[in-house]
Design an enzyme around this catalytic site. Sequence first.
Site, PDB file in Angstrom:
ATOM      1  N   LYS A 195       0.818  -1.217   0.000  1.00 17.05           N
ATOM      2  CA  LYS A 195       0.000   0.000   0.000  1.00 17.05           C
ATOM      3  C   LYS A 195       0.852   1.267   0.000  1.00 17.05           C
ATOM      4  O   LYS A 195       0.373   2.320  -0.412  1.00 17.05           O
ATOM      5  CB  LYS A 195      -0.961   0.008   1.191  1.00 17.05           C
ATOM      6  CG  LYS A 195      -1.805  -1.244   1.308  1.00 17.05           C
ATOM      7  CD  LYS A 195      -2.546  -1.575   0.029  1.00 17.05           C
ATOM      8  CE  LYS A 195      -3.254  -2.918   0.172  1.00 17.05           C
ATOM      9  NZ  LYS A 195      -3.908  -3.341  -1.052  1.00 17.05           N
ATOM     10  N   TYR A 205     -11.815 -15.288   2.921  1.00 11.20           N
ATOM     11  CA  TYR A 205     -10.799 -14.253   3.133  1.00 11.20           C
ATOM     12  C   TYR A 205     -10.445 -14.175   4.624  1.00 11.20           C
ATOM     13  O   TYR A 205     -11.340 -14.095   5.480  1.00 11.20           O
ATOM     14  CB  TYR A 205     -11.363 -12.902   2.653  1.00 11.20           C
ATOM     15  CG  TYR A 205     -10.518 -11.717   3.068  1.00 11.20           C
ATOM     16  CD1 TYR A 205      -9.383 -11.361   2.348  1.00 11.20           C
ATOM     17  CD2 TYR A 205     -10.855 -10.965   4.189  1.00 11.20           C
ATOM     18  CE1 TYR A 205      -8.605 -10.293   2.739  1.00 11.20           C
ATOM     19  CE2 TYR A 205     -10.080  -9.887   4.591  1.00 11.20           C
ATOM     20  CZ  TYR A 205      -8.954  -9.557   3.867  1.00 11.20           C
ATOM     21  OH  TYR A 205      -8.179  -8.497   4.259  1.00 11.20           O
ATOM     22  N   TYR A 245      -2.519 -12.824   3.070  1.00 10.33           N
ATOM     23  CA  TYR A 245      -2.184 -12.530   1.660  1.00 10.33           C
ATOM     24  C   TYR A 245      -0.938 -13.292   1.204  1.00 10.33           C
ATOM     25  O   TYR A 245      -1.024 -14.263   0.457  1.00 10.33           O
ATOM     26  CB  TYR A 245      -1.942 -11.019   1.485  1.00 10.33           C
ATOM     27  CG  TYR A 245      -3.129 -10.151   1.802  1.00 10.33           C
ATOM     28  CD1 TYR A 245      -4.078  -9.861   0.822  1.00 10.33           C
ATOM     29  CD2 TYR A 245      -3.307  -9.594   3.064  1.00 10.33           C
ATOM     30  CE1 TYR A 245      -5.161  -9.046   1.099  1.00 10.33           C
ATOM     31  CE2 TYR A 245      -4.389  -8.790   3.347  1.00 10.33           C
ATOM     32  CZ  TYR A 245      -5.308  -8.514   2.356  1.00 10.33           C
ATOM     33  OH  TYR A 245      -6.382  -7.716   2.625  1.00 10.33           O
TER      34      TYR A 245
END
Length: 339
Positions: free
Chosen positions: A56, A270, A296
Site C-alpha cells: 500500500k 478471506y 495474503y
Amino acid sequence: MPGPFSLLPHVELFEAPTPLQELMNLRAVIAAENGSCPQLYIKRDDMTGLAGGGNKTRKLEYLLGEARKQNADTLITAGALQSNHARQTAAAASKAGFACTLILFDTVPYQGALYRRSGNLLLDKVLGADLVIEDGTADAAEVFERVMGNISKADGTPYLIPVGGSNSVGAIGYARAAGEILDQAAAKQIGLTRIVHASSSLGTQAGLLTGLAGRASDVRVTGINVYRHDTEKMREDLTDLTERTADRLGVRRVGAERFEIVDGFLGEAYGVPTDEMKAAVSTLAQTEGILLDPVYSGKAMAAMIAMIFRGEIGPEETVVFLHTGGMPGLFAYEEEFAG
Ligand SMILES: Cc1ncc(COP(=O)(O)O)c(C=O)c1O
C-alpha cells in the site's frame, strides 16, 4: 523518483527501489523434493519502511498526491479489522501531515483470541488514527456518509481512499513498480518470466500489468486469489481497473490473455487460515528468514510452491515473488503458529 511518474501528483513515502533478492535456500528445498525448481527471487515490498511496509505504500504515494491537490486535510479509508491497507494509510497520514479516520468492518469469520486486539489493529492505535469499528452487517454507504459528514461538520476536508487503495490513481504506484522490477532484473541479468503475488482489491495487479505494457514487456503476472470465491468476477474487475489505469497513464490497453487470476488457495474465506498457508509461512521463515503474512502473502506463497510441484510453473522459468507485506497480521493469528 526519475521519469514520467515523478510528473504525476505524489507524496514521497519511501525510498525506491526495494530489494530484489534470490531465494536460493527455498529453491534448494523445493528442488530436493521435486527434482527441479525454477529460479526464484523475491521483491521485498514488505521493506518500504513505512510502519511495517507493504504494497500500500506505493499506492498511497499517488493517492496522497491527489488528496493534497484537492486540499484535503483528513484521509478516510476502510477495510477489515486487520487491514494492512488501513495501517499503511494511518502511517502515511502521520508522515505527510493528514488526520486519518479508519472504518474497520468486523467481517472475517476468524475467532482467534488476538484477532480483535493485536496485529494491525494495535498499530492503527499506535499510529494515532481515529477508529470507527462496525460489525459485518453495517451498511457501508451509510457509515461512509456519517463519517464524511462528521469530518465536514468539524471543518475538516476529507479525502476518501477506496478499500485497498485500488483505483486508477493508487494503481499508478504498481505501474511504476513494474519498471523498477524490470530495471533491477536487467541490472542483475535475470531473465525474468513471471511475477507472482497475492491479489484482492486488484490495484497491485492492474498497476503491474499496465506498467509492463508501458514497457512492452511480456513478463507474466500471476495473481493469486486470496479474496473471494467468485474468481470470474475478480477477472472482470481486474480487466476494468487495468483499462482505467492504462487510460489514465496513456498506455496501450492490456490483452485479455494477460489477466491471470489463480484460484484454489483462498480456503474457506478471506482471512481464514489454511494449512498450506501455515506451511508456506513456516517454510519461508525457516529457509530464508523472511516473514510472510497469514491473509495474503502466505496464501500466495503456498500457491506458488504448489504450482511448481504441479508443473504449472516450469523449471525453465525465472520467477519473482512479490512480497506485498502484511507481517503484523501474524500477531493477530498467534495460535496458528504458536506450536
Ligand atoms: C499484504 C497484502 N498483500 C496483498 C494485498 C492485495 O493487494 P491488492 O489489494 O492490490 O490486490 C493486500 C491488500 O490489502 C495486502 O495487504
